[in-house]
Enzyme design. Sequence first.
Site, PDB file in Angstrom:
ATOM      1  N   ALA A 176      -0.126  -7.069   2.300  1.00 59.21           N
ATOM      2  CA  ALA A 176      -1.122  -6.098   1.843  1.00 59.21           C
ATOM      3  C   ALA A 176      -1.025  -4.873   2.737  1.00 59.21           C
ATOM      4  CB  ALA A 176      -2.520  -6.702   1.895  1.00 59.21           C
ATOM      5  N   GLY A 177      -0.146  -3.940   2.367  1.00 60.45           N
ATOM      6  CA  GLY A 177      -0.004  -2.720   3.149  1.00 60.45           C
ATOM      7  C   GLY A 177       1.149  -2.762   4.131  1.00 60.45           C
ATOM      8  N   ASP A 205      -2.051  -7.320  -8.711  1.00 57.01           N
ATOM      9  CA  ASP A 205      -0.715  -7.496  -8.128  1.00 57.01           C
ATOM     10  C   ASP A 205      -0.318  -8.966  -8.091  1.00 57.01           C
ATOM     11  OD1 ASP A 205      -0.679  -4.775  -7.786  1.00 57.01           O
ATOM     12  OD2 ASP A 205      -0.958  -4.833  -5.611  1.00 57.01           O
ATOM     13  N   LYS A 208       0.957 -13.569  -2.660  1.00 55.65           N
ATOM     14  CA  LYS A 208       0.314 -12.342  -2.186  1.00 55.65           C
ATOM     15  C   LYS A 208      -0.908 -12.826  -1.413  1.00 55.65           C
ATOM     16  CE  LYS A 208      -0.988  -7.801  -2.568  1.00 55.65           C
ATOM     17  NZ  LYS A 208      -0.232  -6.570  -2.373  1.00 55.65           N
ATOM     18  N   GLU A 216       4.399 -11.044  -0.462  1.00 55.78           N
ATOM     19  CA  GLU A 216       4.109  -9.617  -0.365  1.00 55.78           C
ATOM     20  C   GLU A 216       2.910  -9.351   0.533  1.00 55.78           C
ATOM     21  OE1 GLU A 216       2.502  -5.796  -2.840  1.00 55.78           O
ATOM     22  OE2 GLU A 216       3.219  -7.492  -4.016  1.00 55.78           O
ATOM     23  N   THR A 228       4.883  -3.936  -4.788  1.00 53.64           N
ATOM     24  CA  THR A 228       4.742  -4.955  -5.839  1.00 53.64           C
ATOM     25  C   THR A 228       5.855  -4.836  -6.867  1.00 53.64           C
ATOM     26  OG1 THR A 228       2.339  -5.052  -5.531  1.00 53.64           O
ATOM     27  CG2 THR A 228       3.213  -5.912  -7.597  1.00 53.64           C
ATOM     28  N   ASN A 288      12.289   3.564  -2.650  1.00 52.70           N
ATOM     29  CA  ASN A 288      11.797   3.413  -4.014  1.00 52.70           C
ATOM     30  C   ASN A 288      11.218   4.727  -4.522  1.00 52.70           C
ATOM     31  OD1 ASN A 288      11.054   1.900  -6.363  1.00 52.70           O
ATOM     32  ND2 ASN A 288       8.945   1.850  -5.609  1.00 52.70           N
ATOM     33  N   ARG A 289      11.644   5.113  -5.713  1.00 51.71           N
ATOM     34  CA  ARG A 289      11.068   6.313  -6.341  1.00 51.71           C
ATOM     35  C   ARG A 289       9.707   5.955  -6.929  1.00 51.71           C
ATOM     36  NH1 ARG A 289      16.593   7.641  -7.753  1.00 51.71           N
ATOM     37  NH2 ARG A 289      17.053   9.839  -7.341  1.00 51.71           N
TER      38      ARG A 289
END
Length: 236
Positions: free
Chosen positions: A119-120, A53, A40, A117, A19, A181-182
Site C-alpha cells: 500500500a504505497g 484493488d 494486498k 502488493e 495494481t 509505467n505510463r
Amino acid sequence: MSAPLGFFIAGTDTGVGKTEVARALLFALARAGRTPIALKPVETGCPPDAPEDAIALRKACGPPFDALPLDRVCPHRFLLPAAPLVAALAEGKEVSMGRIVKCVQQAARDGVPLVVEAAGGLFVPLSRAGDKIITNIDLAQSLGLPVVLVGRAGLGTLNHVALSVEALVRRAIPIAGLVLNRTVEADDPSVALNVEWVEHLTSLRPLGPLPYVAAASERPHALAPLLEPLIARLPR
C-alpha cells in the site's frame, strides 16, 4: 519464515500504477503456466466490503485462487485514503503485522508464486511496535520476497527511483526488477530518456516505459508480455 516464491510490488510514489503492473504480472504468470496467488495486505480509501484493488488482483489470479476469501487476500481495509497507519488510527484500529505474515505463510503453503502488493511506497507507515514505526520496506524485508519497483515513466521518476533503489540496496533486499509505467496518455519529453538515466543512476536496466492503455480491462493483457523477463527469473 522461509522466503516464499514470488514478488513484492512496491511503488516509488502514489498513483504510479502498482495494481495494474501487479495484475499484468499475474497474467504473465498464467501465460507461463503458473497459478499465482495475489495478496494486498492493506488497502485504504475503500469500503471494507469492496476494496477495489484487492478484488481486481484476486480476479486476475484465475481459478482456483480467484475464489479466495477476501480476508485472506486483503486482511486490512480502511475507509480513509491515507497511509495504512494513519487510516487505521482514524478508525481506532491497527494493522497487525502478524496477521499479514500469517496470510502470506498460508498462501506460500500452496507452493505457487505470490504477488504481494504494498500500500504505497517503501517508507509508507503501516503499523507501530512501541516507538518504532513499521513501514512497507520493513514488511518487504520480513517476507523475503524480491521487490518489483514501479515508478512513473515521466518527469520526477529519476529521484524517486534512485532513492527507493538505494534504500533497498542498503537493506540487502533483492530487487527483481524496475518498471517504468505510463500513467497518462501524453508523454512529457523525459519519458524517452528516463530508461537510460535510471540505468545510469541505479546500474539496473528498467522494463518499459510500459504503454499507456486507457481501458482498465485491457491493461493486464497488453502489459503482461512486457513483464515476462521477470517471470523467467522465478525458479520452478
